[in-house]
Design a protein around this motif. Structure first.
Motif, PDB file in Angstrom:
ATOM      1  N   ARG A   1      11.928 -71.775  71.490  1.00  0.00           N
ATOM      2  CA  ARG A   1      10.943 -72.283  70.531  1.00  0.00           C
ATOM      3  C   ARG A   1      10.173 -73.426  71.155  1.00  0.00           C
ATOM      4  O   ARG A   1      10.749 -74.331  71.756  1.00  0.00           O
ATOM      5  CB  ARG A   1      11.647 -72.787  69.259  1.00  0.00           C
ATOM      6  N   VAL A   2       8.850 -73.382  71.020  1.00  0.00           N
ATOM      7  CA  VAL A   2       7.998 -74.459  71.516  1.00  0.00           C
ATOM      8  C   VAL A   2       6.992 -74.834  70.434  1.00  0.00           C
ATOM      9  O   VAL A   2       6.680 -74.034  69.544  1.00  0.00           O
ATOM     10  CB  VAL A   2       7.246 -74.064  72.806  1.00  0.00           C
ATOM     11  N   PHE A   3       6.496 -76.050  70.525  1.00  0.00           N
ATOM     12  CA  PHE A   3       5.439 -76.527  69.639  1.00  0.00           C
ATOM     13  C   PHE A   3       4.246 -76.980  70.473  1.00  0.00           C
ATOM     14  O   PHE A   3       4.408 -77.621  71.518  1.00  0.00           O
ATOM     15  CB  PHE A   3       5.909 -77.726  68.808  1.00  0.00           C
ATOM     16  N   PHE A   4       3.063 -76.658  69.989  1.00  0.00           N
ATOM     17  CA  PHE A   4       1.836 -77.261  70.484  1.00  0.00           C
ATOM     18  C   PHE A   4       1.237 -78.054  69.329  1.00  0.00           C
ATOM     19  O   PHE A   4       1.403 -77.702  68.158  1.00  0.00           O
ATOM     20  CB  PHE A   4       0.852 -76.192  70.951  1.00  0.00           C
ATOM     21  N   VAL A   5       0.548 -79.144  69.663  1.00  0.00           N
ATOM     22  CA  VAL A   5      -0.075 -79.964  68.624  1.00  0.00           C
ATOM     23  C   VAL A   5      -1.546 -80.162  68.929  1.00  0.00           C
ATOM     24  O   VAL A   5      -1.975 -80.111  70.088  1.00  0.00           O
ATOM     25  CB  VAL A   5       0.609 -81.339  68.480  1.00  0.00           C
ATOM     26  N   ALA A   6      -2.303 -80.372  67.876  1.00  0.00           N
ATOM     27  CA  ALA A   6      -3.689 -80.811  67.982  1.00  0.00           C
ATOM     28  C   ALA A   6      -3.716 -82.276  67.576  1.00  0.00           C
ATOM     29  O   ALA A   6      -3.149 -82.650  66.544  1.00  0.00           O
ATOM     30  CB  ALA A   6      -4.591 -79.995  67.067  1.00  0.00           C
ATOM     31  N   THR A   7      -4.344 -83.108  68.403  1.00  0.00           N
ATOM     32  CA  THR A   7      -4.389 -84.536  68.102  1.00  0.00           C
ATOM     33  C   THR A   7      -5.827 -85.042  68.112  1.00  0.00           C
ATOM     34  O   THR A   7      -6.648 -84.602  68.915  1.00  0.00           O
ATOM     35  CB  THR A   7      -3.568 -85.362  69.116  1.00  0.00           C
ATOM     36  N   VAL A   8      -6.114 -85.957  67.204  1.00  0.00           N
ATOM     37  CA  VAL A   8      -7.381 -86.680  67.154  1.00  0.00           C
ATOM     38  C   VAL A   8      -7.041 -88.159  67.287  1.00  0.00           C
ATOM     39  O   VAL A   8      -6.296 -88.703  66.464  1.00  0.00           O
ATOM     40  CB  VAL A   8      -8.138 -86.415  65.838  1.00  0.00           C
ATOM     41  N   GLU A   9      -7.534 -88.785  68.335  1.00  0.00           N
ATOM     42  CA  GLU A   9      -7.204 -90.181  68.627  1.00  0.00           C
ATOM     43  C   GLU A   9      -5.692 -90.387  68.624  1.00  0.00           C
ATOM     44  O   GLU A   9      -5.167 -91.342  68.033  1.00  0.00           O
ATOM     45  CB  GLU A   9      -7.900 -91.118  67.631  1.00  0.00           C
ATOM     46  N   ASP A  10      -4.993 -89.451  69.268  1.00  0.00           N
ATOM     47  CA  ASP A  10      -3.534 -89.490  69.452  1.00  0.00           C
ATOM     48  C   ASP A  10      -2.735 -89.278  68.171  1.00  0.00           C
ATOM     49  O   ASP A  10      -1.503 -89.430  68.178  1.00  0.00           O
ATOM     50  CB  ASP A  10      -3.096 -90.814  70.106  1.00  0.00           C
ATOM     51  N   GLU A  11      -3.398 -88.915  67.080  1.00  0.00           N
ATOM     52  CA  GLU A  11      -2.687 -88.620  65.840  1.00  0.00           C
ATOM     53  C   GLU A  11      -2.632 -87.110  65.633  1.00  0.00           C
ATOM     54  O   GLU A  11      -3.636 -86.410  65.771  1.00  0.00           O
ATOM     55  CB  GLU A  11      -3.380 -89.279  64.638  1.00  0.00           C
ATOM     56  N   VAL A  12      -1.454 -86.589  65.275  1.00  0.00           N
ATOM     57  CA  VAL A  12      -1.280 -85.149  65.071  1.00  0.00           C
ATOM     58  C   VAL A  12      -2.013 -84.713  63.802  1.00  0.00           C
ATOM     59  O   VAL A  12      -1.825 -85.291  62.727  1.00  0.00           O
ATOM     60  CB  VAL A  12       0.214 -84.788  64.966  1.00  0.00           C
ATOM     61  N   VAL A  13      -2.855 -83.684  63.945  1.00  0.00           N
ATOM     62  CA  VAL A  13      -3.583 -83.142  62.794  1.00  0.00           C
ATOM     63  C   VAL A  13      -3.329 -81.649  62.613  1.00  0.00           C
ATOM     64  O   VAL A  13      -3.777 -81.058  61.631  1.00  0.00           O
ATOM     65  CB  VAL A  13      -5.102 -83.406  62.912  1.00  0.00           C
ATOM     66  N   GLY A  14      -2.610 -81.034  63.550  1.00  0.00           N
ATOM     67  CA  GLY A  14      -2.316 -79.610  63.435  1.00  0.00           C
ATOM     68  C   GLY A  14      -1.218 -79.218  64.405  1.00  0.00           C
ATOM     69  O   GLY A  14      -0.889 -79.963  65.327  1.00  0.00           O
ATOM     70  N   TRP A  15      -0.648 -78.047  64.189  1.00  0.00           N
ATOM     71  CA  TRP A  15       0.442 -77.598  65.060  1.00  0.00           C
ATOM     72  C   TRP A  15       0.418 -76.084  65.198  1.00  0.00           C
ATOM     73  O   TRP A  15      -0.163 -75.356  64.388  1.00  0.00           O
ATOM     74  CB  TRP A  15       1.793 -78.034  64.493  1.00  0.00           C
ATOM     75  N   CYS A  16       1.088 -75.635  66.241  1.00  0.00           N
ATOM     76  CA  CYS A  16       1.381 -74.229  66.442  1.00  0.00           C
ATOM     77  C   CYS A  16       2.817 -74.131  66.928  1.00  0.00           C
ATOM     78  O   CYS A  16       3.181 -74.782  67.912  1.00  0.00           O
ATOM     79  CB  CYS A  16       0.427 -73.594  67.455  1.00  0.00           C
ATOM     80  N   GLN A  17       3.622 -73.339  66.248  1.00  0.00           N
ATOM     81  CA  GLN A  17       5.002 -73.092  66.688  1.00  0.00           C
ATOM     82  C   GLN A  17       5.103 -71.649  67.173  1.00  0.00           C
ATOM     83  O   GLN A  17       4.614 -70.726  66.528  1.00  0.00           O
ATOM     84  CB  GLN A  17       5.997 -73.296  65.549  1.00  0.00           C
ATOM     85  N   VAL A  18       5.728 -71.481  68.334  1.00  0.00           N
ATOM     86  CA  VAL A  18       5.992 -70.153  68.873  1.00  0.00           C
ATOM     87  C   VAL A  18       7.487 -70.005  69.023  1.00  0.00           C
ATOM     88  O   VAL A  18       8.145 -70.844  69.648  1.00  0.00           O
ATOM     89  CB  VAL A  18       5.318 -69.939  70.242  1.00  0.00           C
ATOM     90  N   GLU A  19       8.032 -68.939  68.449  1.00  0.00           N
ATOM     91  CA  GLU A  19       9.475 -68.720  68.505  1.00  0.00           C
ATOM     92  C   GLU A  19       9.748 -67.309  69.010  1.00  0.00           C
ATOM     93  O   GLU A  19       9.259 -66.331  68.440  1.00  0.00           O
ATOM     94  CB  GLU A  19      10.093 -68.927  67.128  1.00  0.00           C
ATOM     95  N   ILE A  20      10.514 -67.224  70.100  1.00  0.00           N
ATOM     96  CA  ILE A  20      10.860 -65.944  70.708  1.00  0.00           C
ATOM     97  C   ILE A  20      12.359 -65.724  70.548  1.00  0.00           C
ATOM     98  O   ILE A  20      13.152 -66.530  71.041  1.00  0.00           O
ATOM     99  CB  ILE A  20      10.504 -65.907  72.211  1.00  0.00           C
ATOM    100  N   PRO A  21      12.780 -64.653  69.878  1.00  0.00           N
ATOM    101  CA  PRO A  21      14.213 -64.386  69.780  1.00  0.00           C
ATOM    102  C   PRO A  21      14.757 -63.899  71.112  1.00  0.00           C
ATOM    103  O   PRO A  21      14.040 -63.286  71.907  1.00  0.00           O
ATOM    104  CB  PRO A  21      14.295 -63.287  68.712  1.00  0.00           C
ATOM    105  N   SER A  22      16.024 -64.178  71.379  1.00  0.00           N
ATOM    106  CA  SER A  22      16.632 -63.740  72.633  1.00  0.00           C
ATOM    107  C   SER A  22      17.272 -62.358  72.536  1.00  0.00           C
ATOM    108  O   SER A  22      17.689 -61.803  73.541  1.00  0.00           O
ATOM    109  CB  SER A  22      17.681 -64.761  73.100  1.00  0.00           C
ATOM    110  N   LEU A  23      17.368 -61.806  71.335  1.00  0.00           N
ATOM    111  CA  LEU A  23      17.895 -60.455  71.176  1.00  0.00           C
ATOM    112  C   LEU A  23      17.026 -59.494  71.976  1.00  0.00           C
ATOM    113  O   LEU A  23      15.806 -59.452  71.808  1.00  0.00           O
ATOM    114  CB  LEU A  23      17.900 -60.056  69.694  1.00  0.00           C
ATOM    115  N   ALA A  24      17.645 -58.717  72.867  1.00  0.00           N
ATOM    116  CA  ALA A  24      16.898 -57.898  73.826  1.00  0.00           C
ATOM    117  C   ALA A  24      15.877 -56.992  73.149  1.00  0.00           C
ATOM    118  O   ALA A  24      14.765 -56.812  73.650  1.00  0.00           O
ATOM    119  CB  ALA A  24      17.872 -57.081  74.669  1.00  0.00           C
ATOM    120  N   LYS A  25      16.222 -56.426  72.013  1.00  0.00           N
ATOM    121  CA  LYS A  25      15.325 -55.473  71.355  1.00  0.00           C
ATOM    122  C   LYS A  25      14.107 -56.152  70.718  1.00  0.00           C
ATOM    123  O   LYS A  25      13.140 -55.475  70.348  1.00  0.00           O
ATOM    124  CB  LYS A  25      16.086 -54.678  70.300  1.00  0.00           C
ATOM    125  N   LEU A  26      14.153 -57.482  70.591  1.00  0.00           N
ATOM    126  CA  LEU A  26      13.044 -58.217  69.977  1.00  0.00           C
ATOM    127  C   LEU A  26      12.394 -59.209  70.935  1.00  0.00           C
ATOM    128  O   LEU A  26      11.456 -59.902  70.551  1.00  0.00           O
ATOM    129  CB  LEU A  26      13.534 -58.973  68.735  1.00  0.00           C
TER     130      LEU A  26
END
Length: 253
Positions: A134-159
Motif C-alpha cells: 500500500r502506498v499513498f500519494f498526496v497533493a499539496t498546496v504550499e506544503d499543506e495536503v489537499v488531496g490523496w491517492c491510495q494504491v493497494e495491491i493484494p499479495s494473493l497471487a490470483k489478485l
C-alpha cells in the motif's frame, strides 16, 4: 531480492527488524535496535543486508523506512494554482487524515471512510508485507495536503495483477485537475509494479465520483443492487475499473 518478494528472510532478527519498520512507518534506528534486542554491531549488519536487498532504506535524518520506489515530486499549475503531486511521507499523516475525514464526511464516499479508519489505527502510511502493498500519494498546496491517492495491491497471487485505487480532494480544490493528476499518478505506479487492472467501488448516490472516474477513462463493470445502506435507505454499488495495458513485469513472489 525484490521488496515485492515472498518475505522469506533467512534470519529471525532480520525479519523482526523489517516487521518493526514496516508496521511503524519511519522509525528511529535506536528504537528498532531496542525492540529487537540485539547488540549494535549485529543490528547494523542486519540493517545493511536489508538495505542491500531492497527491503528498507535510510532517510536523510538517519531513520529507517520501508523501501518502495514511488518516484519524485511533480509540480503542476492549473488556473493559476500551483500544487505538487508526490509520495506521502510520515509527516503528512495528520494532514492526510484530516483531508480523508473531510471527504468522507462531505460525500457518500464509503471507501474514504475505510481509509480514514486505516490511518487512525495504523502508524504506517506505506505497507509492504505478505498480505498487501500500500502506498499513498498526496497533493499539496504550499506544503499543506489537499488531496490523496491510495494504491493497494493484494499479495494473493490470483489478485496480484490488480490494484484498488482511492482518490479524494478537498471541495475547494476540485476545479484544478488535482484529482485527475492524483489518479494518473496512482495508475502509473500500479502499472510500473505489475498491475494490469485497477478498480474501485462507489455508492450510486456519489454520482460526482462515478462521473469523475468515467471522465478519466474508467468504465462501469457491474452494479450490485441495494448493496449499501445509507441513512436507512438501500443504495446500489457501482463497480468501476480501468485496464492499464502493457506487459506485466516479472517479479518474485
Amino acid at each position: 531480492m525484490s521488496p515485492f518478494g515472498s518475505f522469506d528472510l533467512d534470519d529471525d532478527d532480520r525479519m523482526s527488524i523489517y516487521r518493526y519498520v514496516e508496521r511503524h512507518g519511519t522509525v528511529d534506528t535506536s528504537a528498532a535496535a531496542e525492540h529487537v534486542g540485539i547488540d549494535p554491531e549485529t543490528f547494523r549488519h542486519h540493517v545493511s543486508i536489508l538495505k542491500r536487498d531492497g527491503y528498507v532504506r535510510e532517510t536523510d535524518d538517519g531513520n529507517l523506512r520501508v523501501q518502495l520506489d514511488c518516484g519524485e515530486s511533480e509540480e503542476h499549475e492549473t488556473a493559476g494554482l500551483n500544487y505538487e503531486i508526490r509520495p506521502a511521507c510520515q509527516a503528512d499523516a495528520t494532514g492526510l487524515l484530516g483531508v480523508v475525514r473531510q471527504v468522507a464526511d462531505k460525500q457518500e464516499h464509503l471507501v474514504a471512510e475505510s481509509v480514514a479508519e486505516q490511518l487512525e489505527y495504523e502508524d504506517a502510511l506505506f505497507r509492504n508485507n505478505a498480505g498487501e502493498t500500500r502506498v499513498f500519494f498526496v497533493a499539496t498546496v504550499e506544503d499543506e495536503v489537499v488531496g490523496w491517492c491510495q494504491v493497494e495491491i493484494p499479495s494473493l497471487a490470483k489478485l496480484a495483477h490488480t490494484a484498488e485505487i482511492t482518490v479524494g480532494v478537498l471541495v475547494e480544490y476540485r476545479r484544478y485537475s488535482i484529482g485527475s493528476h492524483l489518479l494518473q499518478r496512482g495508475m502509473e505506479w500500479a502499472r510500473a509494479n505489475g498491475c494490469r487492472r485497477v478498480y474501485n467501488s462507489l455508492p450510486e448516490t456519489n454520482d460526482l465520483a462515478v462521473s469523475f472516474h468515467q471522465e478519466n477513462g474508467w468504465r462501469i463493470e457491474a452494479v450490485r443492487t441495494d448493496h449499501f445502506e445509507i441513512d436507512g435507505e438501500p443504495v446500489d454499488e457501482v463497480m468501476l475499473a480501468a485496464d492499464l495495458g502493457g506487459p506485466r513485469p516479472v517479479r518474485d513472489r
